[in-house]
Design an enzyme around this catalytic site. Sequence first.
Site, PDB file in Angstrom:
ATOM      1  N   ASP A  64      35.239  -9.053  30.775  1.00 24.22           N
ATOM      2  CA  ASP A  64      34.380  -9.650  31.791  1.00 24.22           C
ATOM      3  C   ASP A  64      32.917  -9.362  31.505  1.00 24.22           C
ATOM      4  O   ASP A  64      32.041 -10.171  31.820  1.00 24.22           O
ATOM      5  CB  ASP A  64      34.771  -9.116  33.177  1.00 24.22           C
ATOM      6  CG  ASP A  64      33.870  -9.645  34.276  1.00 24.22           C
ATOM      7  OD1 ASP A  64      33.698 -10.875  34.340  1.00 24.22           O
ATOM      8  OD2 ASP A  64      33.335  -8.841  35.053  1.00 24.22           O
ATOM      9  N   ASP A  67      31.961 -11.260  27.796  1.00 25.29           N
ATOM     10  CA  ASP A  67      31.714 -12.709  27.782  1.00 25.29           C
ATOM     11  C   ASP A  67      30.285 -13.050  28.170  1.00 25.29           C
ATOM     12  O   ASP A  67      29.676 -13.964  27.616  1.00 25.29           O
ATOM     13  CB  ASP A  67      32.723 -13.466  28.662  1.00 25.29           C
ATOM     14  CG  ASP A  67      32.659 -13.066  30.133  1.00 25.29           C
ATOM     15  OD1 ASP A  67      31.829 -12.206  30.494  1.00 25.29           O
ATOM     16  OD2 ASP A  67      33.449 -13.608  30.923  1.00 25.29           O
ATOM     17  N   ASP A  85      33.960 -17.687  35.015  1.00 21.75           N
ATOM     18  CA  ASP A  85      33.822 -16.232  35.064  1.00 21.75           C
ATOM     19  C   ASP A  85      34.088 -15.711  36.470  1.00 21.75           C
ATOM     20  O   ASP A  85      34.813 -14.733  36.657  1.00 21.75           O
ATOM     21  CB  ASP A  85      32.414 -15.833  34.601  1.00 21.75           C
ATOM     22  CG  ASP A  85      32.233 -14.329  34.558  1.00 21.75           C
ATOM     23  OD1 ASP A  85      32.954 -13.661  33.792  1.00 21.75           O
ATOM     24  OD2 ASP A  85      31.380 -13.806  35.295  1.00 21.75           O
ATOM     25  N   ASP A  89      37.236 -13.413  37.664  1.00 24.58           N
ATOM     26  CA  ASP A  89      37.008 -12.123  38.318  1.00 24.58           C
ATOM     27  C   ASP A  89      37.918 -11.944  39.528  1.00 24.58           C
ATOM     28  O   ASP A  89      38.514 -10.883  39.730  1.00 24.58           O
ATOM     29  CB  ASP A  89      35.547 -11.999  38.770  1.00 24.58           C
ATOM     30  CG  ASP A  89      34.597 -11.769  37.614  1.00 24.58           C
ATOM     31  OD1 ASP A  89      35.069 -11.521  36.494  1.00 24.58           O
ATOM     32  OD2 ASP A  89      33.364 -11.845  37.838  1.00 24.58           O
TER      33      ASP A  89
END
Length: 205
Positions: A64, A67, A85, A89
């Site tokens: 996470d 990226d 993203d 999450d």
Amino acid sequence: MLTRFRKSFRFATEVPAKVVSKVLKNPNIITATGLLLSFGVIIAAYYRHTVLALILLLVSSYMDALDGSLARITGRVTKFGAVLDSFSDRVEEFNYIIALSLLGLNTYLAMVMIVLSFSISYLRAHGELRGIKMEGIGLFERGERIVMIAIIMTLFVLDIGNIILLEGLSIANVVGLIYSALCLITVLQRLIHIYTVTKTHELKS
């Protein structure tokens, strides 16, 4: 809280991201990989492979951060990437907590943890949609939540998570209650922040 130290820790992702960028240019692949690994955390927890579950959790959560660094280095910061993203999450955090419940965390407590953590993210999203800066607002942001989830997972790795500590509560459940309390405080902090900013704008207009 950890957001304030993000620049200090950035080297931990920027150097690997530069290496990765030589063979991989699309940060969305890293995001998707982290998401897939989070499902592996559930599978490992189901089969009681606690060490593997913890490793997958750490690698998945690291993706996470990686990226984002890769996106900046390659110049591929996109709106879709931001949505992917954020979506990843939420799913990852859900999967991590479900894995904890499979290992022995109280199911109802796990549900509370999920609702509260999602509420924090929900308030950030709606605040930012209204032009309100939400990053760094609140005691218990995603970074802190992942750290505490990893701590609870470590308790199960050490085989002490289910030891009864007080009032019939296991050590893992006590930490889970602390997690929930910190989440609740953060929800209130963000609500107050949004109310204060919107109220100020209303008074000025």
